[in-house]
Design an enzyme around this catalytic site. Sequence first.
Site, PDB file in Angstrom:
ATOM      1  N   GLY A  22       1.083  -1.957   4.700  1.00  0.00           N
ATOM      2  CA  GLY A  22       1.737  -3.017   5.373  1.00  0.00           C
ATOM      3  C   GLY A  22       0.994  -4.385   5.593  1.00  0.00           C
ATOM      4  O   GLY A  22       1.097  -4.408   6.790  1.00  0.00           O
ATOM      5  N   GLY A  23      -0.641  -3.959   5.443  1.00  0.00           N
ATOM      6  CA  GLY A  23      -1.085  -5.105   5.936  1.00  0.00           C
ATOM      7  C   GLY A  23      -1.629  -4.947   7.236  1.00  0.00           C
ATOM      8  O   GLY A  23      -1.715  -3.932   7.992  1.00  0.00           O
TER       9      GLY A  23
ATOM     10  N   THR B 237       0.642  -1.064  -0.038  1.00  0.00           N
ATOM     11  CA  THR B 237       0.124  -0.089  -0.197  1.00  0.00           C
ATOM     12  C   THR B 237       0.983   1.343  -0.101  1.00  0.00           C
ATOM     13  O   THR B 237       2.225   0.607   0.231  1.00  0.00           O
ATOM     14  CB  THR B 237      -0.718  -0.286   0.612  1.00  0.00           C
ATOM     15  OG1 THR B 237      -1.497  -1.115   1.342  1.00  0.00           O
ATOM     16  CG2 THR B 237      -2.010   1.133   1.209  1.00  0.00           C
TER      17      THR B 237
END
Length: 531
Positions: free
Chosen positions: A426-427, A344
């Site tokens: 990052g999730g 992202t």
Amino acid sequence: MNLYASGFRHGIAVAPHHVAAEAGRSILAEGGNAVEAMVAMAATIAVVYPHMNHIGGDGFWLVREPSGRVRAFMAAGRAGAKATPAHYHEHGYDLVPARGALAALTVPGAISGWALALEAARSHGARLPLDVLLDSAIRHAREGYTVAKSQARFSAEKLADLKDVPGFAATFLADGKPPQAGAVLKQTALASTLDHLARAGLDDFYRGDVGREIAADLDKIGSPVTRDDFESHRATAAEPLRIQLRSGALYNTPPPTQGLASLIILGLFERLDVKEAETFDHVHGLVEATKRAFSIRARTVTDPDRAPGPLEPYLESKFLDAEVLGINKDKAAPWPTPKVKGDTIWMAAADASGLVVSYIQSLYWEFGSGCVLPSTGVLMQNRGASFSLKPTSLNTLAPGRLPFHTLNPALAVLNDGRVMAYGAMGGDGQPQTQAALFTRHVLYRQPLDVAVDRPRWLLGRTWGAPKTNLQIEPRFEDQVIDRLISAGHDVEVLAEPYSDTMGHAGAVVRHPDGTLEGMHDPRADGGAAGL
């Protein structure tokens, strides 16, 4: 370009790629406001950082207006009309695939979010034409952009997954091989698409010539997304989630994003009353708060049309006061639970009027589905890979359904008059990095550049590695790491002092006297630019 910028009054822009930050600064210098600057940055970074985001992805906005109002703009795409569990089972899948045409199963929402944000910004002086806002993106797509180290690395690491996906090799490989860092790549079809949108308007992406071409290419490769899906898509405005802490009011985006988890972590941590940063109590407290927040997320966050109940009670004092009692201040709770990954970009901008923008844009995994549509150059996301094919799942796949989103931009309006836009990529790492940055800068009064630079940790996985342990950068003091291990955390000390595993964070702060400062992560290729 510097990673840190301060002392500016007219405007500031922060992005994980310095070319995008400069695009935002240029718009501010032209007299544009923070929303216009963000559109220019979002378009530019889609070109120069395509492994992290593209116009075939989604985006979410938090905008703090000069009046003090905070608004959320939700630009997530729904699953296509043909995206049913039966369709995937017929193709031999028990899980939604992560790559290829069947992974490209949701409408790209990002550009609709640009349009909605610009429409709302008209009352705040937005006046620059689209051709000016998109100029940097068009130029870099047409004339070429320099491949970043992270793009080169992920192109090589994910080559086996992506090389045979429609359109990928022709767009992002050089003579069939991953490009080297510093190489120059062009995206000429994308340049033509952006140029057309600059003249025809952003709505053309969904209901015009561009939308028609996208839908035709998706049909040719076998994606379940149809022309009707594009024509029916709209970004929406929503009330942001809000939590009141002792330091001020914190905001984040509602479902289908995990903004709830980000706020719960900080709400729980405040109740632990940790006195000092960079200690065992600091890291352990945030890790344990993360575990409880992720457990709540797993039970509650989905398409808001099918949410199991209201979320506001999870942010109220009564709930948080009871929930924090489940945290043992000396011992790690059992782990793991199910994880998510994601790549992202997060960016921020602010201007002299008081507009402050926190924005996040993504393809989900690196390079998304990998599918590049030949007529338009659009790289399609694989956000739909977060759907489940199990009928009992909270996030079961169905046509028209919104997928779960790891994306969540953050914004704080502090009691001392500061406004802080902050975020990370990052999730599962996004809420954790937000918490580390906020606590360091706001609670423990570390300077902004120091707070972003400090070593970080990650519980679970975010960049595709099948790890669920507690990964820590080696710059922490040995006694902190030793005590985490003795408390029962499964600790892995990483080799790199500044690891990409920790994602890329940043922040913009508007001070009560109107001065602006911003910082982006040394782990990225970014920058902060002001005037």
